[in-house]
Design an enzyme around this catalytic site. Sequence first.
Site, PDB file in Angstrom:
ATOM      1  N   LYS A 116       0.807  -1.220   0.000  1.00 33.98           N
ATOM      2  CA  LYS A 116       0.000   0.000   0.000  1.00 33.98           C
ATOM      3  C   LYS A 116       0.842   1.274   0.000  1.00 33.98           C
ATOM      4  O   LYS A 116       0.434   2.291  -0.566  1.00 33.98           O
ATOM      5  CB  LYS A 116      -0.950  -0.007   1.213  1.00 33.98           C
ATOM      6  CG  LYS A 116      -1.803  -1.265   1.339  1.00 33.98           C
ATOM      7  CD  LYS A 116      -2.673  -1.513   0.123  1.00 33.98           C
ATOM      8  CE  LYS A 116      -3.648  -2.661   0.312  1.00 33.98           C
ATOM      9  NZ  LYS A 116      -3.053  -3.972   0.413  1.00 33.98           N
ATOM     10  N   ARG A 292      -7.261  -8.650  -8.398  1.00 28.04           N
ATOM     11  CA  ARG A 292      -7.922  -9.959  -8.506  1.00 28.04           C
ATOM     12  C   ARG A 292      -9.408  -9.749  -8.748  1.00 28.04           C
ATOM     13  O   ARG A 292      -9.899  -8.622  -8.700  1.00 28.04           O
ATOM     14  CB  ARG A 292      -7.738 -10.733  -7.202  1.00 28.04           C
ATOM     15  CG  ARG A 292      -8.178  -9.918  -5.981  1.00 28.04           C
ATOM     16  CD  ARG A 292      -8.237 -10.708  -4.711  1.00 28.04           C
ATOM     17  NE  ARG A 292      -8.369  -9.870  -3.533  1.00 28.04           N
ATOM     18  CZ  ARG A 292      -9.490  -9.321  -3.100  1.00 28.04           C
ATOM     19  NH1 ARG A 292     -10.616  -9.506  -3.781  1.00 28.04           N
ATOM     20  NH2 ARG A 292      -9.523  -8.582  -2.012  1.00 28.04           N
ATOM     21  N   ARG A 338     -23.985 -11.237   1.553  1.00 32.64           N
ATOM     22  CA  ARG A 338     -23.114 -12.377   1.825  1.00 32.64           C
ATOM     23  C   ARG A 338     -23.728 -13.218   2.939  1.00 32.64           C
ATOM     24  O   ARG A 338     -23.930 -12.734   4.057  1.00 32.64           O
ATOM     25  CB  ARG A 338     -21.724 -11.904   2.252  1.00 32.64           C
ATOM     26  CG  ARG A 338     -21.031 -11.020   1.227  1.00 32.64           C
ATOM     27  CD  ARG A 338     -19.595 -10.733   1.631  1.00 32.64           C
ATOM     28  NE  ARG A 338     -18.975  -9.765   0.738  1.00 32.64           N
ATOM     29  CZ  ARG A 338     -17.672  -9.536   0.680  1.00 32.64           C
ATOM     30  NH1 ARG A 338     -16.853 -10.205   1.484  1.00 32.64           N
ATOM     31  NH2 ARG A 338     -17.173  -8.652  -0.144  1.00 32.64           N
TER      32      ARG A 338
END
Length: 453
Positions: A116, A292, A338
């Site tokens: 980061k 990703r 979720r």
Amino acid sequence: MFEKVLIANRGEIAVRIIRACQELEIKTVAIYSEADKEALHVALADEAICIGPAKATDSYLNMHNILSAAVITGAQAIHPGFGFLAENSLFAEMCEECQITFIGPKAKTIDEMGNKVNARRLMIEAQVPVIPGSNGAIDSIEEAKKIAKKIGYPLMLKAAAGGGGKGIRKVMSEEELATHFSSAQKEALAAFGNGDMYIEKIIYPAKHIEVQILGDHFGHVIHLGERDCSLQRNNQKVLEEAPAHSLTDQLRQAIGETAIKAAKAVNYQNAGTIEFLVDEYNEFYFMEMNTRIQVEHPVTEMITGVDIVKWQLKIAANQPLLLKQKDIQLTGHAIECRLNAENPAFNFAPSPGTVSTLFLPSGCLGLRVDSAMYQGYTIPPFYDSMIAKIIVHGKTREEAILKMNRALLELVVEGVTTNQLFQIDLLTHPSVVKGEYDTSFLQTTFLPNWSSE
């Protein structure tokens, strides 16, 4: 196109990738641990090979075993999914050395954007707005205190190699900084093998807005709109929606163009996500890049009609990205909940076990359930607790909320405890229905007043 792809993952994302491969007439190889012998992805793949014991470090994180499985089965490419080795540059390099295509960006890009501190530097060079903070890694608590005084409290202490909410601490004062620095550093070192820390100013109140991008090997990059991922618990996303209802058309365009600029700055190839914080004045700041596919990618697929996983495969096979930015039209509204095998009433404790009864919602346009769960399946205690994703699409946000509520009420999972009722209560909370929430809402407003009864 590849003839055979190995999926280096498990659960619903492995099933998702297998289905995309089948529709592209690609043979698939599933890998599994001893605990996943009866898993759905094992049954759906053309071939399956056991790579080790239940413990992830001995199986799904065992690079040598995974590559051996690819070589033995003749797989030409490996799709890492998300989690595990998806953002591991060493694994991407090892794939290349074995002449196996890693379905994702280049190892160099994963390295550049995975750290980061380095990502902040690259974005500053590309003139992408970043959150005010330290210019590099912080070596000591004394240095941290000096930077904190300059930036001002409150602030966020973050792991340079972080992800998944690990190595992150909210710091309100110098006393708290002294307390949290060591613990965050130790957590980061244990989780990522890298204890480097950095500091960012807290942007509050703020929305967590992320932009889905696709880039090919020929320098062509587009974005697929944005997602609002502000509903989080302990820095973990709970419910996501797209598009972000809080953005004006002008701000949406600006964020999308900035995401493309960020991706081009690192010559990004394949699918990725640029994450931003948007403050109350509609100023936005780069946070990080995920190199990703993401858990919440289905909401973007719902509003764009673009199959992101198929494009991952095509791009990795060196095919040009045929989509132009003008081809991307955002239609309607999508929401993802979720579903986790966990008990919200007991601090969200994991709830592994056997699914004795299962009924998944269905029966209408714009409803999708991504899951590797089936009746009689035993959820192992060794991995992430997510067991399904329920995704809906409506012409309007209101329609999407009503459709999701219906789907959650229709869902039946017995044998294990889930967060089903928690999600229903969150979805139907007046502030969520109105869209009046930010990154702190779930933790500071919803949970303190929520009861499982």
